[in-house]
Each structure stands twice: as C-alpha cells, then as structure tokens.
Design a protein around this motif. Structure first.
Motif, short mmCIF file in Angstrom:
data_model
loop_
_atom_site.label_atom_id
_atom_site.label_comp_id
_atom_site.label_asym_id
_atom_site.label_seq_id
_atom_site.Cartn_x
_atom_site.Cartn_y
_atom_site.Cartn_z
N ALA A 182 0.83 -1.21 0.00
CA ALA A 182 0.00 0.00 0.00
C ALA A 182 0.87 1.26 0.00
N ALA A 183 1.91 1.27 0.81
CA ALA A 183 2.78 2.44 0.88
C ALA A 183 3.49 2.68 -0.44
N GLU A 184 3.98 1.61 -1.07
CA GLU A 184 4.65 1.76 -2.36
C GLU A 184 3.68 2.28 -3.43
N CYS A 185 2.44 1.77 -3.41
CA CYS A 185 1.46 2.22 -4.40
C CYS A 185 1.07 3.67 -4.17
N GLU A 186 0.94 4.07 -2.91
CA GLU A 186 0.60 5.46 -2.62
C GLU A 186 1.72 6.40 -3.04
N ALA A 187 2.96 6.00 -2.77
CA ALA A 187 4.10 6.85 -3.12
C ALA A 187 4.23 7.06 -4.62
#
Length: 386
Positions: A182-187
């Motif tokens: 999720a963090a990678e996709c948001e970034a």
C-alpha cells in the motif's frame, strides 16, 4: 450446529459441468476451481422459493443484499463500508478488466506476481497494456512476495493486480506485506486492483485482511473484487461484486461496463444473499473439511510421491505441486492425464516458466482425492517397470 455431509458428492456427469465434461468418464477431473460438494441447503431453499415466482426478468441487487455484505465485511474483517460502495458484476474477471479499462491507457504498465491464474496474466493485453511480472519467492514454509522486486516493479507501473489469497500458491498476505504494498502504491500513485475471491476460505493460523481496510488513503486507490461463488460453490450463477469507497473511482469503474458487462444473474443475487445471511455454518463445516483434505494431501504426497514438492496452501482448495524432481519428460500434466487418468491444470497456464508444476483441486471427497494421488503414484511406479 447442523451436520453437513462432504464425504458424499452427487455425480456431475452429463450435467453440463465444465469440470466434468472436458475429459472422458474414466478421468478424475482435478483442474478448474470448482468444488464437487452439494450447495448449502440454505441456498437451495432460497432458490426454490424464488422459483415459485414465474417471472425471471432482469434483476438488481436488493437493499437487503447490500446491507448483508456490509455486515459480513464488518463482522469478519473489521472493514466498514457503505451499501453504495458495492458494484455488482457477473464475475471477478470482468471486474479486473473493467478496472484496467477505466483508469489506464494503452502502453501503461501493470504489475502482476507469478505464478498467477491465467485471466489475470492475460488481462493487460486486452487493453494494450504492458504486463510486468515479478515472481513470488519460495521459502521453506511456502511462497511469499519479494518486496524488492515489488518495489522495482511498482516504480514503473500504473496499476497492480493483486491476488489475495493468492491463486495458485494459496498464500495469504500478512498485514505487514500489505502495508508495504500500500505504501509503495501510494508513493507512486499506483491503482490497486485486488482479487480477493478466496478470502472466505482461509485456514487456521492465518487471517484475511482486505488491503483496502488498512486505511482510507489505501481504500481511495483500491478496487476490491469479491464473490460468494468459490466459497459457496455457486460459480455457475455468475455473481460477484466490487467494493470501491472512492466515489470518483467507482464512477469511472461503473462507466467501463458499457458494451462489455451486462446485468447480474437474478438467481446469483438470490444465492449470494442466502450465502452471506444463512449459510455461515455450512461454510465453517466446509472449511474444516477442506483443511483436513489439505493435510491429507500433504501426508499422502509424502508417503507415496515424496518427489513432489508441496507447500500446503494457507487458503483455498487449490494445491500448487512442483514436479520438477520427478524426471518426467515433457509436461507433468500430460503425463498424469495419459498415464494416471487424472486431469490437472498445467503449470505453464500460470506462467511460461512453471511448466514443471501442476495445480490440483482438492475441493472433492476424500475418496476421490485419495484415488487421484494413488493413481499418480501408480503411474510413476509403472514408468519405472521394464
């Protein structure tokens, strides 16, 4: 608790069953993700009641069904959604194709983890998108995502097709791995399309976490696809749903159905309501039987075919079997079909590099499962005879 009988299954020959029509009658079909068990009596009763009304026109999901799904997601996964967040579909496969069509343009890249079931592998090409594939990592305890490869792939991608629980390995993603994704996709502003069709079939020791339930910001970029079809053995009724909490994303997704995805099956809507509302005890009994089948398969492979490498799945009724140490010339799927009369799914369907694998469906009676393994072991033993 009612007693449900899973050790007996009705004959499906000459019923138009896809699973039982592909091969001759002397072949045990263990390929497509379709269980042999009788449907929960609560679902059968609901369909019989609906059949008493003689008009079978186009249908919409009743408010009661939407509210039942909202209740189920909150109760089982701690995920709070609204009834209007649900978009009904005739299948999960149309859902992830609609998702790609709605948000990406030709030439965009889509990240996929392999091995993966064929409809996901094929989906990007339908819309002139480029598939980026990264393999799952096999450890002693089973398959896991490769965070480094995921990060590198997501740096190039516009969307990530996640399958959780994963088909065919049966891996259930941990909260930590989902948070990393999720963090990678948001970034990187990556759309998450999460196929969670096996979420209700998670075995003891693991829990399913919808990735969209992690935080509102994650839900804002996520299209979650679910269905009662696999768990409650009603895939022929062609009913699934997407959960999309972001109104703009939901509107774009719904708009992508034009000319491609029609209305949902009337009886599928009725069966889905009955499944979530009334058939929880049946699901729990089924899960116990499947877990026992999974463990029996592990024991029998170790006893009869120790050359097969098998990591018991954490969810689903599908086993991913590595046959590379058996010394079979050519396709293991072809060998076992020809010599053992067992119809498995060929590994290369899940990715070109997986030709030494087969996928076996253990959503069947214990007797059929035991027969299949004994046939496979016998075929291997017979091969060694002069």
């Amino acid at each position: 608790m009612p007693r449900y009988e899973f050790d007996r299954a009705p004959s499906r020959l000459d019923t138009g069953s896809t699973k039982w029509s592909r091969y001759p009658a002397d072949v045990l079909p263990m390929w497509i993700a379709d269980m042999d068990f009788s449907v929960a009596p609560e679902i059968v009763s609901a369909l019989q009641r609906r059949l008493e009304h003689p008009v079978f026109g186009y249908a919409i999901a009743r408010t009661e069904l939407r509210e039942e799904i909202v209740r189920d997601l909150a109760e089982r996964f701690g995920w709070t959604i609204r009834p209007d967040d649900i978009v009904f579909l005739p299948g999960v496969e149309p859902g992830f194709n609609m998702a790609l069509k709605s948000r990406l343009k030709p030439g965009d890249k889509v990240l996929i983890q392999t091995p993966i079931y064929r409809p996901i592998l094929d989906a990007p090409a339908h819309w002139e998108l480029e598939a980026l594939t990264v393999p799952m990592v096999r450890a002693e305890a089973g398959y896991r995502p490769d965070r480094g490869a995921l990060a590198a792939g997501l740096a190039q991608a516009r969307a990530f097709l996640l399958c959780n629980p994963h088909n065919p390995t049966g891996h259930v993603y941990s909260r930590e791995d989902l948070a990393f994704i999720a963090a990678e996709c948001e970034a990187r502003d990556v759309l998450i399309v999460s196929d969670e069709i096996h979420c209700d079939l998670v075995f003891a020791g693991r829990e399913h976490i919808p990735i969209a339930s992690l935080a509102p910001a994650v839900a804002d970029r996520t299209i979650t696809l679910m269905s009662a079809s696999k768990t409650y053995n009603i895939p022929g009724l062609k009913t699934s749903f997407a959960v999309i909490t972001n109104p703009a994303l939901r509107s774009a997704f719904a708009g992508a159905r034009s000319g491609m995805v029609d209305s949902v099956n009337l009886f599928g809507l009725e069966a889905t309501l009955a499944a979530y509302r009334d058939a929880g005890a049946w699901r729990n009994a089924l899960l116990g039987y499947l877990q026992s089948n999974r463990d029996h398969l592990e024991q029998e492979i170790e006893r009869l075919i120790p050359g097969i490498r098998y990591h018991p799945p954490e969810a689903s009724f599908l086993a991913w079997l590595d046959c590379s140490a058996l010394g079979i010339a050519g396709s293991p799927q072809s060998f076992f079909l020809r010599q053992a009369k067992v119809g498995l799914y060929a590994g290369e369907v899940f990715g070109a590099e997986y030709g030494a694998f087969v996928r076996l469906n253990f959503g069947c009676t214990r007797a059929v499962l035991s027969d299949a393994i004994e046939r496979m072991a016998g075929a291997l033993a017979g091969r060694a005879q002069p």
